[in-house]
Design a protein around this motif. Structure first.
Motif, PDB file in Angstrom:
ATOM      1  N   GLN A  52       0.871  -0.957  -0.050  1.00 23.20           N
ATOM      2  CA  GLN A  52      -0.237   0.161   0.516  1.00 23.20           C
ATOM      3  C   GLN A  52       0.256   0.894   0.101  1.00 23.20           C
ATOM      4  OE1 GLN A  52      -3.139  -0.149   2.870  1.00 23.20           O
ATOM      5  NE2 GLN A  52      -3.685   2.015   2.842  1.00 23.20           N
ATOM      6  N   LEU A  53       1.325   1.808  -1.043  1.00 22.47           N
ATOM      7  CA  LEU A  53       1.761   3.352  -0.858  1.00 22.47           C
ATOM      8  C   LEU A  53       1.096   4.202  -0.057  1.00 22.47           C
ATOM      9  CD1 LEU A  53       1.880   2.967  -5.336  1.00 22.47           C
ATOM     10  CD2 LEU A  53       4.162   2.188  -3.693  1.00 22.47           C
ATOM     11  N   SER A  54       0.044   4.785   0.011  1.00 22.24           N
ATOM     12  CA  SER A  54       0.486   5.628   0.933  1.00 22.24           C
ATOM     13  C   SER A  54       0.577   5.577   2.889  1.00 22.24           C
ATOM     14  CB  SER A  54      -1.848   5.228   1.273  1.00 22.24           C
ATOM     15  OG  SER A  54      -1.825   4.228   1.670  1.00 22.24           O
ATOM     16  N   ARG A  55       1.230   4.180   2.364  1.00 19.47           N
ATOM     17  CA  ARG A  55       1.877   4.206   3.611  1.00 19.47           C
ATOM     18  C   ARG A  55       3.695   4.436   3.771  1.00 19.47           C
ATOM     19  NH1 ARG A  55       0.038   0.490   7.495  1.00 19.47           N
ATOM     20  NH2 ARG A  55      -2.200  -0.316   7.337  1.00 19.47           N
ATOM     21  N   GLY A  56       4.075   5.094   2.667  1.00 19.31           N
ATOM     22  CA  GLY A  56       5.590   5.194   2.444  1.00 19.31           C
ATOM     23  C   GLY A  56       5.312   7.096   2.258  1.00 19.31           C
ATOM     24  N   TRP A  57       5.999   7.369   1.925  1.00 16.29           N
ATOM     25  CA  TRP A  57       6.691   9.058   2.014  1.00 16.29           C
ATOM     26  C   TRP A  57       6.644   9.740   0.899  1.00 16.29           C
ATOM     27  CZ3 TRP A  57       8.908   4.854   3.877  1.00 16.29           C
ATOM     28  CH2 TRP A  57      10.047   4.183   3.988  1.00 16.29           C
ATOM     29  N   LEU A  58       7.282  11.358   0.492  1.00 12.70           N
ATOM     30  CA  LEU A  58       7.576  11.826  -0.476  1.00 12.70           C
ATOM     31  C   LEU A  58       9.455  12.155  -0.141  1.00 12.70           C
ATOM     32  CD1 LEU A  58       4.724  14.780  -1.132  1.00 12.70           C
ATOM     33  CD2 LEU A  58       5.536  12.387  -1.891  1.00 12.70           C
ATOM     34  N   THR A  59       9.969  11.565  -1.469  1.00 11.00           N
ATOM     35  CA  THR A  59      11.039  11.778  -1.749  1.00 11.00           C
ATOM     36  C   THR A  59      11.750  12.545  -2.835  1.00 11.00           C
ATOM     37  OG1 THR A  59      11.677   9.244  -0.911  1.00 11.00           O
ATOM     38  CG2 THR A  59      13.337  10.294  -1.342  1.00 11.00           C
ATOM     39  N   ALA A  60      12.036  13.613  -3.008  1.00  9.71           N
ATOM     40  CA  ALA A  60      12.636  14.706  -3.913  1.00  9.71           C
ATOM     41  C   ALA A  60      11.339  14.834  -4.345  1.00  9.71           C
ATOM     42  CB  ALA A  60      13.658  14.248  -4.472  1.00  9.71           C
ATOM     43  N   GLY A  61       9.872  14.679  -4.473  1.00 10.36           N
ATOM     44  CA  GLY A  61       8.609  14.698  -4.795  1.00 10.36           C
ATOM     45  C   GLY A  61       8.398  13.708  -5.317  1.00 10.36           C
ATOM     46  N   CYS A  62       8.834  13.012  -5.155  1.00 10.29           N
ATOM     47  CA  CYS A  62       8.244  11.062  -5.393  1.00 10.29           C
ATOM     48  C   CYS A  62       7.576  10.958  -4.445  1.00 10.29           C
ATOM     49  CB  CYS A  62       9.660  10.401  -6.532  1.00 10.29           C
ATOM     50  SG  CYS A  62      10.176  11.414  -7.837  1.00 10.29           S
ATOM     51  N   LEU A  63       6.813   9.805  -4.414  1.00  4.63           N
ATOM     52  CA  LEU A  63       6.465   8.686  -3.883  1.00  4.63           C
ATOM     53  C   LEU A  63       6.857   7.576  -4.135  1.00  4.63           C
ATOM     54  CD1 LEU A  63       3.786   8.353  -1.886  1.00  4.63           C
ATOM     55  CD2 LEU A  63       2.321   7.053  -3.893  1.00  4.63           C
ATOM     56  N   THR A  64       7.738   7.230  -2.517  1.00  5.13           N
ATOM     57  CA  THR A  64       8.284   6.234  -2.005  1.00  5.13           C
ATOM     58  C   THR A  64       7.210   4.785  -0.949  1.00  5.13           C
ATOM     59  OG1 THR A  64      10.293   7.658  -1.710  1.00  5.13           O
ATOM     60  CG2 THR A  64      10.407   5.234  -0.877  1.00  5.13           C
ATOM     61  N   CYS A  65       7.232   3.344  -1.975  1.00  2.00           N
ATOM     62  CA  CYS A  65       6.949   2.783  -1.539  1.00  2.00           C
ATOM     63  C   CYS A  65       8.135   1.963  -0.790  1.00  2.00           C
ATOM     64  CB  CYS A  65       7.093   1.515  -2.377  1.00  2.00           C
ATOM     65  SG  CYS A  65       6.622  -0.065  -1.689  1.00  2.00           S
ATOM     66  N   PRO A  66       6.580   1.939   1.203  1.00  2.00           N
ATOM     67  CA  PRO A  66       7.257   1.771   2.213  1.00  2.00           C
ATOM     68  C   PRO A  66       7.904  -0.108   2.387  1.00  2.00           C
ATOM     69  CG  PRO A  66       4.886   0.857   2.201  1.00  2.00           C
ATOM     70  CD  PRO A  66       5.081   2.133   0.459  1.00  2.00           C
ATOM     71  N   TYR A  67       7.592  -0.575   1.455  1.00  2.00           N
ATOM     72  CA  TYR A  67       8.322  -1.979   1.411  1.00  2.00           C
ATOM     73  C   TYR A  67       9.917  -2.542   0.849  1.00  2.00           C
ATOM     74  CZ  TYR A  67       7.549  -7.545   1.591  1.00  2.00           C
ATOM     75  OH  TYR A  67       7.136  -8.360   1.604  1.00  2.00           O
ATOM     76  N   HIS A  68      10.296  -1.640  -0.092  1.00  2.00           N
ATOM     77  CA  HIS A  68      11.205  -1.890  -1.240  1.00  2.00           C
ATOM     78  C   HIS A  68      11.421  -0.795  -2.019  1.00  2.00           C
ATOM     79  CE1 HIS A  68       9.233  -5.533  -1.216  1.00  2.00           C
ATOM     80  NE2 HIS A  68      10.145  -6.398  -0.943  1.00  2.00           N
ATOM     81  N   GLY A  69      11.074   0.872  -0.931  1.00  2.00           N
ATOM     82  CA  GLY A  69      11.217   2.077  -1.280  1.00  2.00           C
ATOM     83  C   GLY A  69      11.126   2.269  -3.345  1.00  2.00           C
ATOM     84  N   TRP A  70      10.951   1.380  -3.437  1.00  2.00           N
ATOM     85  CA  TRP A  70      10.617   2.026  -5.144  1.00  2.00           C
ATOM     86  C   TRP A  70       9.919   3.328  -5.245  1.00  2.00           C
ATOM     87  CZ3 TRP A  70       9.454  -1.654  -8.815  1.00  2.00           C
ATOM     88  CH2 TRP A  70       9.814  -3.330  -9.094  1.00  2.00           C
ATOM     89  N   GLN A  71      10.513   3.467  -6.441  1.00  2.00           N
ATOM     90  CA  GLN A  71      10.134   5.068  -6.080  1.00  2.00           C
ATOM     91  C   GLN A  71       9.429   5.659  -7.404  1.00  2.00           C
ATOM     92  OE1 GLN A  71      13.870   8.215  -5.492  1.00  2.00           O
ATOM     93  NE2 GLN A  71      13.853   7.296  -3.067  1.00  2.00           N
TER      94      GLN A  71
END
Length: 342
Positions: A52-71
């Motif tokens: 679930q991407l909404s559990r992630g965070w923003l990195t330089a304007g990109c949405l970061t997946c909380p599981y493996h860090g894909w942006q």
């Protein structure tokens, strides 16, 4: 549900830079604000391993997946996989479906459909919002009912003395005078006349006892938006209810509503106004949730409709028109026979 339409999914004030999950339209969305302040919306599922991407965070304007860090950038394209070797290519399928969004009237709207937004159903007008002399309050309500039943119920002029008797009373005078329905490609509306509601709560402060009538301009916009413009026939005082009924799924509806008033516009009156709307919702919900069939039988049905139901008949005709164009999506409900108007 009706395709090719804008649906309000949350309030603008609620959405900040942190990702927000929203369940609507039978899907799960993730919304967030870019560094420039624009609203972004995607499917709330990483194409890698389904997190679930909404559990992630923003990195330089990109949405970061909380599981493996894909942006993922705002176009939904994966631009960085931390576990990859430097020379590795990012798969083309590492892409998330994105959705058009806009903000209007303090609400966040999401476009859901397969046609370009310019060819779909527009967001309804609300010219009083932000205009001088008007005060706005906001709320959110959830109904265990289909959005078509909620929309119909909100433009029903004949139920008030029975469902809202504490406010309207008048069960012995529930006749609805004949009214004319106006239809546009996206809406149906009518002006109804009734005896004035009781001078209860906040209305005691502004209304005279001897008002002869109250009028209500009732409008239903596709797919499921209500505007109820009540004219108290006293000093030009009006209250406008604007409700956007967005299906969570085929059994649940979430309403983002705005209440606008041009009287007692100081903040201290907001609580009174909000309580009136919420109480009305609660009374309506108890009845509407019990109605069967769950979806209005706009493609046919066994309901016996009468003259006071003319606005509902017009709304059903609009729904049927766009269903025949292939804009209606449902995998559960068949189409019974035509209703009878007597």
């Amino acid at each position: 549900m009706l395709r090719n339409a804008w649906y309000a999914v949350t309030r603008s004030a609620v959405l900040q830079e942190a990702p927000l999950t929203v369940r609507a339209l039978g899907e799960q969305f993730v919304l967030w604000r870019s560094p420039q302040g624009t609203v972004q919306a995607m499917a709330d599922q990483c194409p890698h391993r389904g997190a679930q991407l909404s559990r992630g965070w923003l990195t330089a304007g990109c949405l970061t997946c909380p599981y493996h860090g894909w942006q993922f950038n705002t176009a939904g394209k994966c631009v960085h996989i931390p576990a990859n070797q430097a020379e590795a290519t990012i798969p083309k399928r590492a892409q998330i479906k994105t959705y058009a969004t806009t903000e209007r009237y303090g609400l966040v709207w999401l476009y859901w459909g397969d046609l370009p937004a310019a060819q779909g159903i527009p967001i309804p007008p609300l010219p009083e919002w932000g205009a001088p002399g008007w005060r706005a309050i906001y709320g959110e309500s959830e109904w265990p009912a289909h959005f078509t039943r909620v929309t119909e119920g909100n433009m029903d002029s004949s139920h008030a003395p029975f469902v809202h008797s504490a406010f309207f009373g008048l069960r012995d005078g529930a006749q609805v005078p004949p009214y004319t329905v106006e239809t546009t490609p996206w809406s149906v509306s009518a002006i109804t006349i009734s005896k004035p509601p009781k001078r209860a709560g906040i209305l005691k402060l502004i209304l005279k006892r001897d008002r002869p009538v109250t009028t209500a301009h009732l409008t239903g916009y596709l797919p499921g938006v209500n505007r109820i413009d009540v004219d108290f026939k006293f000093k030009g005082y009006r209250f406008i209810y604007f409700g956007v009924h967005t299906p969570v799924d085929e059994a649940t509806t979430r309403t983002q509503w705005i209440g606008l008033r041009n009287f007692l516009t100081a903040p201290w009156a907001d609580g009174h106004s909000r309580r009136n709307v919420v109480k009305t919702f609660e009374e309506d919900c108890a009845v509407i949730a019990s109605v069967r069939p769950a979806i209005v039988p706009f493609q046919g049905g066994t309901e016996v409709l009468v003259g006071s139901d003319a606005l509902q008949v017009a709304y059903r005709k609009l729904l049927r028109q766009y269903a025949q164009q292939g804009w209606w999506w449902s995998d559960r409900y068949p189409s019974p026979r035509q209703p009878t108007l007597v």
